[in-house]
Enzyme design. Sequence first.
Site, PDB file in Angstrom:
ATOM      1  N   TYR A   1       5.927 -32.612  33.286  1.00  0.00           N
ATOM      2  CA  TYR A   1       5.664 -32.939  31.876  1.00  0.00           C
ATOM      3  C   TYR A   1       6.122 -34.350  31.524  1.00  0.00           C
ATOM      4  O   TYR A   1       7.203 -34.785  31.941  1.00  0.00           O
ATOM      5  CB  TYR A   1       6.413 -31.969  30.956  1.00  0.00           C
ATOM      6  CG  TYR A   1       5.845 -30.576  30.890  1.00  0.00           C
ATOM      7  CD1 TYR A   1       4.546 -30.366  30.420  1.00  0.00           C
ATOM      8  CD2 TYR A   1       6.603 -29.490  31.269  1.00  0.00           C
ATOM      9  CE1 TYR A   1       4.030 -29.070  30.341  1.00  0.00           C
ATOM     10  CE2 TYR A   1       6.105 -28.200  31.194  1.00  0.00           C
ATOM     11  CZ  TYR A   1       4.804 -27.996  30.731  1.00  0.00           C
ATOM     12  OH  TYR A   1       4.316 -26.723  30.652  1.00  0.00           O
TER      13      TYR A   1
ATOM     14  N   LYS B   1      34.743 -11.427  29.925  1.00  0.00           N
ATOM     15  CA  LYS B   1      33.764 -11.441  28.824  1.00  0.00           C
ATOM     16  C   LYS B   1      32.424 -11.991  29.314  1.00  0.00           C
ATOM     17  O   LYS B   1      32.360 -12.608  30.393  1.00  0.00           O
ATOM     18  CB  LYS B   1      34.305 -12.290  27.673  1.00  0.00           C
ATOM     19  CG  LYS B   1      34.575 -13.749  28.042  1.00  0.00           C
ATOM     20  CD  LYS B   1      35.399 -14.463  26.978  1.00  0.00           C
ATOM     21  CE  LYS B   1      35.618 -15.919  27.370  1.00  0.00           C
ATOM     22  NZ  LYS B   1      36.528 -16.618  26.434  1.00  0.00           N
TER      23      LYS B   1
ATOM     24  N   MET C   1       9.785 -24.300  32.343  1.00  0.00           N
ATOM     25  CA  MET C   1      10.337 -22.975  32.014  1.00  0.00           C
ATOM     26  C   MET C   1      10.610 -22.124  33.255  1.00  0.00           C
ATOM     27  O   MET C   1      11.653 -21.486  33.380  1.00  0.00           O
ATOM     28  CB  MET C   1       9.387 -22.225  31.073  1.00  0.00           C
ATOM     29  CG  MET C   1       9.982 -20.912  30.569  1.00  0.00           C
ATOM     30  SD  MET C   1       8.840 -19.949  29.575  1.00  0.00           S
ATOM     31  CE  MET C   1       8.720 -20.938  28.097  1.00  0.00           C
TER      32      MET C   1
ATOM     33  N   ARG D   1      40.049 -21.614  15.227  1.00  0.00           N
ATOM     34  CA  ARG D   1      38.992 -20.648  15.507  1.00  0.00           C
ATOM     35  C   ARG D   1      39.522 -19.316  15.003  1.00  0.00           C
ATOM     36  O   ARG D   1      39.695 -19.171  13.800  1.00  0.00           O
ATOM     37  CB  ARG D   1      38.638 -20.648  16.998  1.00  0.00           C
ATOM     38  CG  ARG D   1      37.359 -19.910  17.322  1.00  0.00           C
ATOM     39  CD  ARG D   1      36.917 -20.059  18.777  1.00  0.00           C
ATOM     40  NE  ARG D   1      37.871 -19.543  19.749  1.00  0.00           N
ATOM     41  CZ  ARG D   1      37.651 -19.447  21.053  1.00  0.00           C
ATOM     42  NH1 ARG D   1      36.485 -19.841  21.554  1.00  0.00           N
ATOM     43  NH2 ARG D   1      38.547 -18.986  21.873  1.00  0.00           N
TER      44      ARG D   1
HETATM   45  C1  LIG Z   1      37.418 -17.308  27.166  1.00  0.00           C
HETATM   46  C2  LIG Z   1      38.862 -17.178  26.851  1.00  0.00           C
HETATM   47  C3  LIG Z   1      39.814 -17.217  27.870  1.00  0.00           C
HETATM   48  C4  LIG Z   1      39.477 -17.581  29.306  1.00  0.00           C
HETATM   49  O1  LIG Z   1      39.279 -18.975  29.348  1.00  0.00           O
HETATM   50  P1  LIG Z   1      38.981 -19.769  30.693  1.00  0.00           P
HETATM   51  O2  LIG Z   1      38.990 -21.191  30.266  1.00  0.00           O
HETATM   52  O3  LIG Z   1      37.642 -19.327  31.143  1.00  0.00           O
HETATM   53  O4  LIG Z   1      40.033 -19.451  31.663  1.00  0.00           O
HETATM   54  C5  LIG Z   1      41.135 -16.945  27.535  1.00  0.00           C
HETATM   55  N1  LIG Z   1      41.490 -16.693  26.252  1.00  0.00           N
HETATM   56  C6  LIG Z   1      40.600 -16.680  25.245  1.00  0.00           C
HETATM   57  C7  LIG Z   1      41.060 -16.414  23.865  1.00  0.00           C
HETATM   58  C8  LIG Z   1      39.269 -16.945  25.502  1.00  0.00           C
HETATM   59  O5  LIG Z   1      38.378 -16.961  24.494  1.00  0.00           O
END
Ligand SMILES: *Cc1c(COP(=O)(O)O)cnc(C)c1O
Length: 392
Positions: free
Chosen positions: A273, A54, A332, A151
């Site tokens: 800054y 992802k 930036m 979640r």
């Molecule tokens: C992002 C995610 C993973 C992978 O998690 P890592 O900690 O990066 O290994 C696996 N399952 C779900 C549902 C996730 O959202």
Amino acid sequence: MPDIDDFSPDDDFPLASAFEHAPLRLTVDLGAMADNWRDMAKRSGKARAAAVVKADAYGLGIEDAGQTFYRAGARDFFVATVAEGVTLRPYAPQARIFVLSGVWPGQEADILGSDLVPVLASEEQLSHWTAVAAQAGDHPCALQVDTGFNRLGLTAEDALSLAGDPCRPASFSPVLVLSHLACGDTPSSTMNTVQRESFQQVAAAYEGIDSSLSASAGIFLGPDYHFDLTRPGIALYGGEAVNGMANPMRPVATAEARIVMIREAGEGQTVSYGGTYRLQRASRLAIAAVGYADGYQRSLSGSGIPLREMGYGGAYGFVNGYQVPVAGRVTMDMTIFDVTDVPANAVRAGDYIELFGPNVPLDEVARAAGTIGYEILTSTGLRYERLALEAE
Ligand SMILES: *Cc1c(COP(=O)(O)O)cnc(C)c1O
């Protein structure tokens, strides 16, 4: 002097050199990535290991990553969105691609067209999808169950009653039931046991289809947590999965910023800054072409004020064999590194400072920023020139 008409970017400046001269560059070691997947697959024991790709494979490129894991043997992939699944499909032709955020009305054609498996996370998604599947003919889905994360997912109770419901829609054909650990990165947490036991009941009720509980961290919790399929993400990209444990993964990404100029500054002067960084001695400063717009977060600033206990108030880079601290606030587009302790002939304008990579662990940068390696990787942004080193 060459005539201006001779200027032909394509011939004189071939694409390969774009990387050599880029102000900001990211090297992705696909061999290390493949090794990390094989390592995770081995640690998953009897379970199969998927690959989580992802967010553009945690910022490192979903096409390269997808192909690399596929070649290494992965046949199950997880993406967050339908669009990511569509992008991945050509690189993982025979694989199952699960979409973690499920499916919205309007995305059905993409799901079916790219043969993606939606992970249904709520009653609404379930009823929408079963209606779609009833029309489309048989199409697999996965069911997410919430065992304590709060979640996505049906509650364990609802998932159990769905499993035993004789009236459930015939078009509901799950191939995977999954849940996600809240505290997998903390092996001592009692949450892990609670979630595992809850998930075990659900998995038993869905006997005959695959079950999956663990992301990277959960894999390290041992065989009780592996079920049929594991879902490693961050570990594949070299990041730290478990708090307080030496990271066994190979680093995958190296981020480097080019030094635009080097300047001298006197004792007592301040840098950047806010003037938060006061020089204690005559100093040499390297101005590097990276800033918070590139995900080099402002919280990495060398302000002299610790942001949290673990940080000493700033990150450091690495140039030609020397560690160099960030001086003053990250801006930036530019970050200032104190190179006073580097011999003058050992660092010049045009050199590259490593921001993270083999000499600056990703998670050390993350700690200095008060965050985790995941966020550093996924926020590298669009200005990096990326070079993928092919796996053998
Ligand atoms: C992002 C995610 C993973 C992978 O998690 P890592 O900690 O990066 O290994 C696996 N399952 C779900 C549902 C996730 O959202």
